[in-house]
Design a protein around this motif. Structure first.
Motif, PDB file in Angstrom:
ATOM      1  N   ASN A   1       8.088  -7.396  -8.526  1.00  0.00           N
ATOM      2  CA  ASN A   1       6.774  -7.482  -9.777  1.00  0.00           C
ATOM      3  C   ASN A   1       5.835  -8.171  -8.444  1.00  0.00           C
ATOM      4  N   ASP A   2       5.944  -7.734  -6.582  1.00  0.00           N
ATOM      5  CA  ASP A   2       5.206  -8.915  -5.841  1.00  0.00           C
ATOM      6  C   ASP A   2       3.469  -8.408  -6.377  1.00  0.00           C
ATOM      7  N   ALA A   3       2.979  -7.620  -5.953  1.00  0.00           N
ATOM      8  CA  ALA A   3       1.634  -7.198  -6.066  1.00  0.00           C
ATOM      9  C   ALA A   3       1.495  -7.973  -7.491  1.00  0.00           C
ATOM     10  N   MET A   4       2.288  -8.077  -8.601  1.00  0.00           N
ATOM     11  CA  MET A   4       1.580  -8.142 -10.447  1.00  0.00           C
ATOM     12  C   MET A   4       1.522 -10.380  -9.584  1.00  0.00           C
ATOM     13  N   VAL A   5       2.582 -10.239  -9.209  1.00  0.00           N
ATOM     14  CA  VAL A   5       3.093 -11.551  -9.069  1.00  0.00           C
ATOM     15  C   VAL A   5       1.808 -13.140  -7.954  1.00  0.00           C
ATOM     16  N   LYS A   6       1.593 -11.907  -6.954  1.00  0.00           N
ATOM     17  CA  LYS A   6       0.344 -12.194  -6.072  1.00  0.00           C
ATOM     18  C   LYS A   6      -0.829 -12.339  -7.110  1.00  0.00           C
ATOM     19  N   ALA A   7      -1.387 -11.363  -7.638  1.00  0.00           N
ATOM     20  CA  ALA A   7      -2.406 -11.543  -8.194  1.00  0.00           C
ATOM     21  C   ALA A   7      -2.361 -12.817  -9.255  1.00  0.00           C
ATOM     22  N   GLU A   8      -1.234 -13.096  -9.813  1.00  0.00           N
ATOM     23  CA  GLU A   8      -1.293 -13.566 -11.095  1.00  0.00           C
ATOM     24  C   GLU A   8      -1.496 -15.401 -10.713  1.00  0.00           C
TER      25      GLU A   8
END
Length: 75
Positions: free
Chosen positions: A34-41
Motif C-alpha cells: 500500500n505504498d502510495a496510500m501510506v505515503k499520502a496518509e
C-alpha cells in the motif's frame, strides 16, 4: 506516530519527509503493498523498509499489536 515525530523534529506539514519502517514481515508487506496510500496518509515522499541512521527522529510504536520502529528525516 509520524505526525508526533514531525512535531518533535519541528517539521511542518508542508516539509517533505522520508520515512523508514522496521517491523514484522506482515507489517512490512502491508506497507510495501500500500505504498502510495501510506505515503499520502503520512505526507511522505519516500518510504524505506529497515532502520536508517539518517533519521532525525525515531520511535518504537505498536502497529496492529506488533512492535515497529519508525524513523523520519527531512528531504
Amino acid at each position: 506516530a509520524v505526525q508526533e515525530l514531525r512535531q518533535t523534529s519541528s517539521l511542518r506539514p508542508k516539509d517533505v519527509i522520508a520515512v523508514a519502517f522496521d517491523a514484522a514481515e506482515t507489517i512490512r508487506n502491508a506497507i510495501v503493498k500500500n505504498d502510495a496510500m501510506v505515503k499520502a496518509e503520512i505526507g511522505a515522499k519516500m518510504i524505506t523498509i529497515g532502520r536508517s541512521d539518517k533519521c532525525t527522529a525515531e520511535a518504537t510504536v505498536k502497529m496492529e499489536g506488533v512492535e515497529a520502529w519508525i524513523g523520519i528525516r527531512k528531504l
